[in-house]
Design a protein around this motif. Structure first.
Motif, PDB file in Angstrom:
ATOM      1  N   ARG A 222      24.789  -4.203  48.962  1.00 58.27           N
ATOM      2  CA  ARG A 222      25.724  -3.310  48.655  1.00 58.27           C
ATOM      3  C   ARG A 222      25.733  -2.967  47.232  1.00 58.27           C
ATOM      4  O   ARG A 222      25.891  -1.620  46.845  1.00 58.27           O
ATOM      5  N   ASP A 223      25.343  -3.820  46.248  1.00 53.16           N
ATOM      6  CA  ASP A 223      24.996  -3.374  44.892  1.00 53.16           C
ATOM      7  C   ASP A 223      24.029  -2.454  44.825  1.00 53.16           C
ATOM      8  O   ASP A 223      24.032  -1.540  43.988  1.00 53.16           O
ATOM      9  N   THR A 226      25.071   0.920  45.531  1.00 49.94           N
ATOM     10  CA  THR A 226      25.961   1.572  44.614  1.00 49.94           C
ATOM     11  C   THR A 226      24.820   2.212  43.690  1.00 49.94           C
ATOM     12  O   THR A 226      25.154   3.364  43.092  1.00 49.94           O
ATOM     13  N   SER A 333      23.720  -2.290  39.296  1.00 51.70           N
ATOM     14  CA  SER A 333      25.002  -1.415  40.012  1.00 51.70           C
ATOM     15  C   SER A 333      26.003  -1.181  38.812  1.00 51.70           C
ATOM     16  O   SER A 333      26.819  -0.097  38.873  1.00 51.70           O
TER      17      SER A 333
END
Length: 559
Positions: A222-223, A226, A333
């Protein structure tokens, strides 16, 4: 006032240490050399022994466990033949950077150096393919050695540890206290390195990021999403790491592995900044070391890796950063964008990926590209897809769309036979998630006996056997170099569907693409471990070439 530790046998101390470090499952084949450890499991009841059919399969299960959890997968094998069998899975864990601990029975201490029954010097045998090999000669030191094993397997570049257990040491009694549970150690990037990275990134018009290696997590994915969205950086996956980034995310650019898109290969060569995050940039990921010049790539290279010895090993980077992948993804991120718009490059890279991943037509009545894509769209995003090695896997890697982290279990070492043992471990860990293993006919027969492990443990996984009657990858190379001179690559195969039923599972054979959906539904409804055999034409050599075309091209080139 100190309380004296209770007297325990070495086998009981060993299992107590595994439990306190968080191990709940070990995979193995029982042997008389570690009966005291098996008794420790009986006593402890917190560690379950999954009885495999072969030590190689057990070690591959432990590797899959390590991949799925981030914790060391644990395998047991007896001395001599058991250890040599298990080495196949240790090599997978080493090249795949997977945390693993292999515990091996050993002859009694008073028999060593005599070539006693099944005696092997494990330090010499396993040294080149592990992070650490040792022997525990004193039961009082078991907590120390097991603690170090967990730290070593998970720190820096994750990998396998091998510990030898003399049989008589396991029956010794000692009053040693337990160790403290291990705490995973991380390596984070420094401020100066991040600043230099930020400057290189801001100046780049066509950057490309390649992810791979060990030490990842869903948060890291997820980082990275981003970062890629904010900075408009296309992200690609190194060989068999396609689940590190959502394949349908607008920033996903494709798979840098076997069967790479020629258009994507050119995009890599034309990039003005390559960011290798966790990937070693080995032979497969670099298309035989052809995508980058050695030792100085013409593309500026930023190489982020947790082991300083890997940075500069083959390619001299513009910037080398010693950091774990998850820690680096978290750090970038938070970086604020300082670049010129790169949206067009991002869109083009993703569009090229989508176009290349569209199903293709191959010779024969069973279209593997269509089956793979239809399953990919039909199954939930958390379905776990496993495979070993062989040309059939090219279809899986090209046409499956991986959406979530750790939905792909496949050996970057290229080990045949990996898919089924990995599926056993995956279904054991995640009984409510669909688990599918793709295998070639040759690949399946390397570890096909582990289907009985699935039956015994009531693990309703599904194995899709792609049967083309030959070792497809080797035949491909044979036709390229010795066209028409077929030797040693044909396979006589059993009736795989009947074999599944003989094991106590569900079996079906599919001769046409349109019959697959019904067979798959019946396999799911059976709630049994299942084998679906696909009859694949030998002509369907790769998604891009037939056997006859490959032979004709080689013959023409030889004239």
């Amino acid at each position: 006032m100190d309380i004296k530790a209770p007297m325990r046998s070495g086998g009981h101390i060993l299992i107590d240490q595994l439990a306190l470090h968080g191990a709940d499952t070990v995979f193995g084949v029982p042997g008389e050399s570690f009966l005291a450890a098996l008794d420790g499991m009986y006593q402890n009841q917190r560690v379950r022994f999954v009885n495999s059919r072969h030590e190689g399969g057990a070690a591959m299960m432990a590797d899959a466990y390590g991949k799925l959890t981030g914790k060391p997968g644990i395998a047991f094998a007896t001395r001599g033949p058991g250890a040599t069998n298990a080495s196949a899975g240790v090599h997978v864990a080493f090249q795949d950077s997977t945390p693993m601990i292999l515990l091996l029975g050993q002859v009694g201490r008073d028999m060593m150096e005599r070539e006693a029954f099944q005696e092997i010097d494990y330090r010499q045998m396993f040294g080149p393919m592990t992070k650490w090999v040792a022997q525990i000669d004193d039961a009082r030191r078991i907590p120390e050695f097991i603690s170090r094993a967990f730290y070593t397997a998970t720190s820096g570049r994750p990998g396998p540890v091998v510990l030898a257990l003399p049989e008589d040491m396991l029956t010794d009694e000692a009053d040693v206290p337990d160790a403290q549970p291990y705490k995973p150690q991380t390596v984070a990037p420094g401020a100066e390195s991040l600043q230099q990275f930020e400057e290189l990134l801001a100046a780049a018009r066509k950057p490309l990021l390649i992810v791979g290696g060990g030490g990842w997590s869903d948060k890291a994915r997820r980082d990275l999403e981003t970062f890629a969205t904010a900075h408009e950086v296309p992200v690609s996956a190194s060989f068999r790491c396609q689940d590190y980034f959502d394949n349908l995310h607008a920033a996903y650019a494709g798979h840098v592995g076997i069967g790479i898109s020629p258009k994507f290969a050119e995009r890599i060569r034309d990039s003005d900044l390559i960011i290798a995050l966790g990937a070693r940039l080995g032979e497969i990921t670099t298309s035989g070391y052809s995508l980058f010049d050695i030792p100085q790539p013409k593309q500026p290279l930023v190489h982020i890796y947790p082991d300083p010895e890997e940075i500069g090993r083959v390619y001299a980077p513009k910037l080398g950063i010693i950091s774990g992948s998850a820690a680096f993804a978290a750090a970038i991120s938070r970086l604020k964008p300082k670049h010129q718009p790169r949206g067009d490059e991002l869109k083009a890279a993703h569009a090229d990926y989508l176009a290349f991943a569209e199903p293709t037509r191959s010779p024969g009545d069973v279209q593997l590209s269509r089956i793979v894509r239809d399953l990919s769209e039909r199954l939930p995003e958390d379905a776990i897809i496993c495979n070993g090695a062989g040309n059939y896997a090219v279809w899986v890697h090209r046409f499956w769309r991986y959406r979530q982290f750790r939905t792909e279990l496949a050996p970057t070492s290229g080990s045949m036979g990996y898919g089924l043992p990995a599926a056993v471990a995956a279904k054991h860990l995640h009984p409510n998630r669909p688990v599918i293993a793709f295998a070639g006919d040759g690949c399946f027969q390397m570890t096909g006996n582990e289907f009985m492990t699935a039956v015994e443990n009531r693990l309703p996984l599904i194995v899709i056997v792609c049967n083309n009657g030959m070792y497809g990858t080797i035949r491909m190379h044979q036709e390229r170099h010795y066209p028409g001179r077929v030797s040693g690559t044909n396979l006589a195969n059993p009736d795989f569907a009947a074999l599944a039923r003989a094991f106590g599972g569900f079996g079906a054979r599919v001769d046409r693409t349109e019959d697959f959906a019904k067979a798959f539904d019946e396999a799911v409804a059976s709630r049994l471990p299942a084998i679906i055999e696909l009859t694949i034409s030998p002509e369907a050599l790769t998604p891009a070439a037939s056997l006859s075309e490959t032979r004709a091209k080689a013959l023409a080139a030889a004239k």
